[in-house]
Write an enzyme that holds these catalytic residues in place. Sequence first.
Site, PDB file in Angstrom:
ATOM      1  N   ARG A 199      -8.779   7.064  -2.024  1.00  0.00           N
ATOM      2  CA  ARG A 199      -8.052   7.473  -0.817  1.00  0.00           C
ATOM      3  C   ARG A 199      -7.572   8.921  -0.964  1.00  0.00           C
ATOM      4  O   ARG A 199      -7.181   9.331  -2.051  1.00  0.00           O
ATOM      5  CB  ARG A 199      -6.806   6.605  -0.604  1.00  0.00           C
TER       6      ARG A 199
ATOM      7  N   ALA B  22       1.500  -4.948   5.347  1.00  0.00           N
ATOM      8  CA  ALA B  22       2.873  -4.569   5.692  1.00  0.00           C
ATOM      9  C   ALA B  22       3.300  -5.255   6.986  1.00  0.00           C
ATOM     10  O   ALA B  22       4.466  -5.619   7.150  1.00  0.00           O
ATOM     11  CB  ALA B  22       2.967  -3.052   5.823  1.00  0.00           C
TER      12      ALA B  22
ATOM     13  N   ARG C 199       2.074   6.936   5.339  1.00  0.00           N
ATOM     14  CA  ARG C 199       2.873   5.815   4.851  1.00  0.00           C
ATOM     15  C   ARG C 199       4.301   6.220   4.478  1.00  0.00           C
ATOM     16  O   ARG C 199       5.275   5.556   4.849  1.00  0.00           O
ATOM     17  CB  ARG C 199       2.125   5.306   3.620  1.00  0.00           C
TER      18      ARG C 199
ATOM     19  N   ASP D  96       4.368  -8.583  -0.182  1.00  0.00           N
ATOM     20  CA  ASP D  96       3.348  -8.639  -1.228  1.00  0.00           C
ATOM     21  C   ASP D  96       3.763  -9.547  -2.385  1.00  0.00           C
ATOM     22  O   ASP D  96       2.898 -10.059  -3.106  1.00  0.00           O
ATOM     23  CB  ASP D  96       3.072  -7.231  -1.780  1.00  0.00           C
TER      24      ASP D  96
HETATM   25  C1  FAD Z   1      -4.929   0.638  -0.499  1.00  0.00           C
HETATM   26  C2  FAD Z   1      -4.042  -0.137   0.404  1.00  0.00           C
HETATM   27  C3  FAD Z   1      -4.069   0.070   1.786  1.00  0.00           C
HETATM   28  C4  FAD Z   1      -3.237  -0.659   2.647  1.00  0.00           C
HETATM   29  N1  FAD Z   1      -3.291  -0.455   3.980  1.00  0.00           N
HETATM   30  C5  FAD Z   1      -2.502  -1.206   4.804  1.00  0.00           C
HETATM   31  C6  FAD Z   1      -2.526  -1.042   6.210  1.00  0.00           C
HETATM   32  O1  FAD Z   1      -3.238  -0.211   6.761  1.00  0.00           O
HETATM   33  N2  FAD Z   1      -1.705  -1.852   6.972  1.00  0.00           N
HETATM   34  C7  FAD Z   1      -0.860  -2.783   6.396  1.00  0.00           C
HETATM   35  O2  FAD Z   1      -0.136  -3.485   7.123  1.00  0.00           O
HETATM   36  N3  FAD Z   1      -0.820  -2.933   5.066  1.00  0.00           N
HETATM   37  C8  FAD Z   1      -1.615  -2.182   4.255  1.00  0.00           C
HETATM   38  N4  FAD Z   1      -1.568  -2.363   2.928  1.00  0.00           N
HETATM   39  C9  FAD Z   1      -0.675  -3.362   2.373  1.00  0.00           C
HETATM   40  C10 FAD Z   1       0.754  -2.875   2.385  1.00  0.00           C
HETATM   41  O3  FAD Z   1       0.843  -1.597   1.822  1.00  0.00           O
HETATM   42  C11 FAD Z   1       1.629  -3.829   1.604  1.00  0.00           C
HETATM   43  O4  FAD Z   1       1.322  -5.164   2.026  1.00  0.00           O
HETATM   44  C12 FAD Z   1       3.099  -3.575   1.875  1.00  0.00           C
HETATM   45  O5  FAD Z   1       3.430  -2.233   1.661  1.00  0.00           O
HETATM   46  C13 FAD Z   1       3.940  -4.467   0.971  1.00  0.00           C
HETATM   47  O6  FAD Z   1       5.283  -4.148   1.128  1.00  0.00           O
HETATM   48  P1  FAD Z   1       6.363  -4.832   0.189  1.00  0.00           P
HETATM   49  O7  FAD Z   1       7.663  -4.331   0.686  1.00  0.00           O
HETATM   50  O8  FAD Z   1       6.116  -6.301   0.121  1.00  0.00           O
HETATM   51  O9  FAD Z   1       6.065  -4.277  -1.284  1.00  0.00           O
HETATM   52  P2  FAD Z   1       6.285  -2.809  -1.900  1.00  0.00           P
HETATM   53  O10 FAD Z   1       5.992  -1.757  -0.921  1.00  0.00           O
HETATM   54  O11 FAD Z   1       5.528  -2.804  -3.193  1.00  0.00           O
HETATM   55  O12 FAD Z   1       7.858  -2.728  -2.202  1.00  0.00           O
HETATM   56  C14 FAD Z   1       8.461  -3.439  -3.276  1.00  0.00           C
HETATM   57  C15 FAD Z   1       9.766  -2.743  -3.629  1.00  0.00           C
HETATM   58  O13 FAD Z   1      10.479  -3.531  -4.594  1.00  0.00           O
HETATM   59  C16 FAD Z   1      11.032  -2.674  -5.579  1.00  0.00           C
HETATM   60  N5  FAD Z   1      11.255  -3.450  -6.810  1.00  0.00           N
HETATM   61  C17 FAD Z   1      10.287  -4.000  -7.600  1.00  0.00           C
HETATM   62  N6  FAD Z   1      10.859  -4.648  -8.648  1.00  0.00           N
HETATM   63  C18 FAD Z   1      12.199  -4.510  -8.530  1.00  0.00           C
HETATM   64  C19 FAD Z   1      13.316  -4.958  -9.309  1.00  0.00           C
HETATM   65  N7  FAD Z   1      13.147  -5.695 -10.416  1.00  0.00           N
HETATM   66  N8  FAD Z   1      14.569  -4.635  -8.909  1.00  0.00           N
HETATM   67  C20 FAD Z   1      14.751  -3.902  -7.767  1.00  0.00           C
HETATM   68  N9  FAD Z   1      13.718  -3.454  -6.982  1.00  0.00           N
HETATM   69  C21 FAD Z   1      12.457  -3.750  -7.364  1.00  0.00           C
HETATM   70  C22 FAD Z   1       9.980  -1.593  -5.726  1.00  0.00           C
HETATM   71  O14 FAD Z   1      10.538  -0.434  -6.314  1.00  0.00           O
HETATM   72  C23 FAD Z   1       9.545  -1.371  -4.269  1.00  0.00           C
HETATM   73  O15 FAD Z   1      10.313  -0.416  -3.601  1.00  0.00           O
HETATM   74  C24 FAD Z   1      -2.386  -1.634   2.076  1.00  0.00           C
HETATM   75  C25 FAD Z   1      -2.332  -1.831   0.689  1.00  0.00           C
HETATM   76  C26 FAD Z   1      -3.180  -1.113  -0.125  1.00  0.00           C
HETATM   77  C27 FAD Z   1      -3.149  -1.385  -1.612  1.00  0.00           C
END
Ligand code: FAD
Length: 435
Positions: A200, A332, A122, A319
């Site tokens: 994990r 993701a 990842r 998310d």
């Molecule tokens: C155990 C597990 C396994 C998974 N396996 C898969 C898989 O195989 N395939 C898949 O597609 N998905 C998978 N997922 C889901 C996937 O990881 C998430 O859906 C995806 O990473 C979400 O991305 P995001 O950018 O929405 O959120 P995040 O990756 O959480 O990024 C959010 C960002 O916002 C920033 N942030 C938060 N608050 C603030 C603020 N107030 N000011 C500025 N910045 C801020 C954080 O620092 C972070 O960098 C899995 C999830 C889990 C829990």
Amino acid sequence: MVHSNCTKVAEPKSTGVKVVIVGAGFAGLACAIECVRKGHEVLILEKFKDLKSLGEYLFSALIITFGSNVGRIFERWGLHDQIWPICNHLSQLTIHNANGEILTVQHLTQLRYGAHSYSGHRGALHEILFSFAKSLGIEIRLAQDVTEYVESEGEAWVVSNGEKIVADVVVGADGVRSRARNLVLGHDDKPKSSGYAIYRAWFDAFERGVDKDPRTKFMTENGDCFHGWIGPDVHMLTSTARGGRSMSWVITHRDEADIEESWSFPGKIEDVLKVVEGYDPTCAAILSKAPSCVDWKIVYRDPLPTWISKGGRILLIGDAAHPFLPTSAQGASQAIEDGVTLAVALQLAGKDNVRLAIQAWEKIRYQRVRRAQLFGEQVRDMWHKANPEARGEEVEMPSPEWLLGHDSEEHAYEVYESTAQDIKENGYELPELPV
Ligand SMILES: Cc1cc2nc3c(=O)[nH]c(=O)nc-3n(C[C@H](O)[C@H](O)[C@H](O)COP(=O)(O)OP(=O)(O)OC[C@H]3O[C@@H](n4cnc5c(N)ncnc54)[C@H](O)[C@@H]3O)c2cc1C
């Protein structure tokens, strides 16, 4: 079909639309990349102070899979040659029952519906996207804490580290613990436990003696290799990467722990082993090779009634809008589809119609995301509640064309105009969600 006035890769800053994105996870980075490709001006605000800390936060879930629905986007960005060498190259998935009996050997194709799927570390995959975004000239401000989201008729803004930053559109891509969700939609809901957690681990197979142990060496002998075990309310998946040198495993099991404060902790291997007591001893042999593991509580939320602010210029993606169960392997991927669709909608609508673009974007995405979430529940139930007699396709990981054959960029170009027209004529209403 591309709109007559638009090209899929537009001149930089040609649309005049300014987009501020909060969060540099997969959702925020992909949205920024695609917005720049469509001619919008982009700024990312990220809380972590450096890529290393961000990586450590993201690494904790270790392996991630992008389906071919997003593989085709990575390929379009020209990233295949960077991503492919660091991914698992798996030709089959062997699924066993708790006794070790083989229930199926599922053939895995590297190309599905015309694109690759990518499965790998990842943090490493995130770093490639981060560097690509930088190479496109995207400004990523680190150590930013966004505390306010505000909008007026003609603009939206955030307050980050006390500074007001104005844009046409603000995108909250701030993850499952989204502050944007609370501030923009007024939802102050505590994430619900899904009733499951995942242990994990990712480690060096040779350093940990996987290749020496007669019970586990089959995982390292023939290149990358993928096995699963299913039992009542448990499934375990393990794979090797880099020709058998790196090993990872995930084991999903019942867990009702309260997840109010945190949901990712260091796990204990002795607790992991309790989950597979009475199982095929190969499971314990593989699990005990890990030097450490993460105990990741899976949180869930009911679908939000909307992902858009009242004023229509602030929206949530990834998310923050819709967390996924890992069994969908789509969290993701759907986050990336959100950003791709938004970039096209803004391009086709233009700066004067940003709110219409955002409504059309939500309408295009809303049902599809829910369908993909439900797919994750179906896969989990298929493995956790499998009929002991089930064999072959009945226990294989499904690869539906509606999910993995989808091209979110093409689709947005195809349906944007009719969706926007429908909103103009009939008002804005979201479609019913599938159940
Ligand atoms: C155990 C597990 C396994 C998974 N396996 C898969 C898989 O195989 N395939 C898949 O597609 N998905 C998978 N997922 C889901 C996937 O990881 C998430 O859906 C995806 O990473 C979400 O991305 P995001 O950018 O929405 O959120 P995040 O990756 O959480 O990024 C959010 C960002 O916002 C920033 N942030 C938060 N608050 C603030 C603020 N107030 N000011 C500025 N910045 C801020 C954080 O620092 C972070 O960098 C899995 C999830 C889990 C829990």
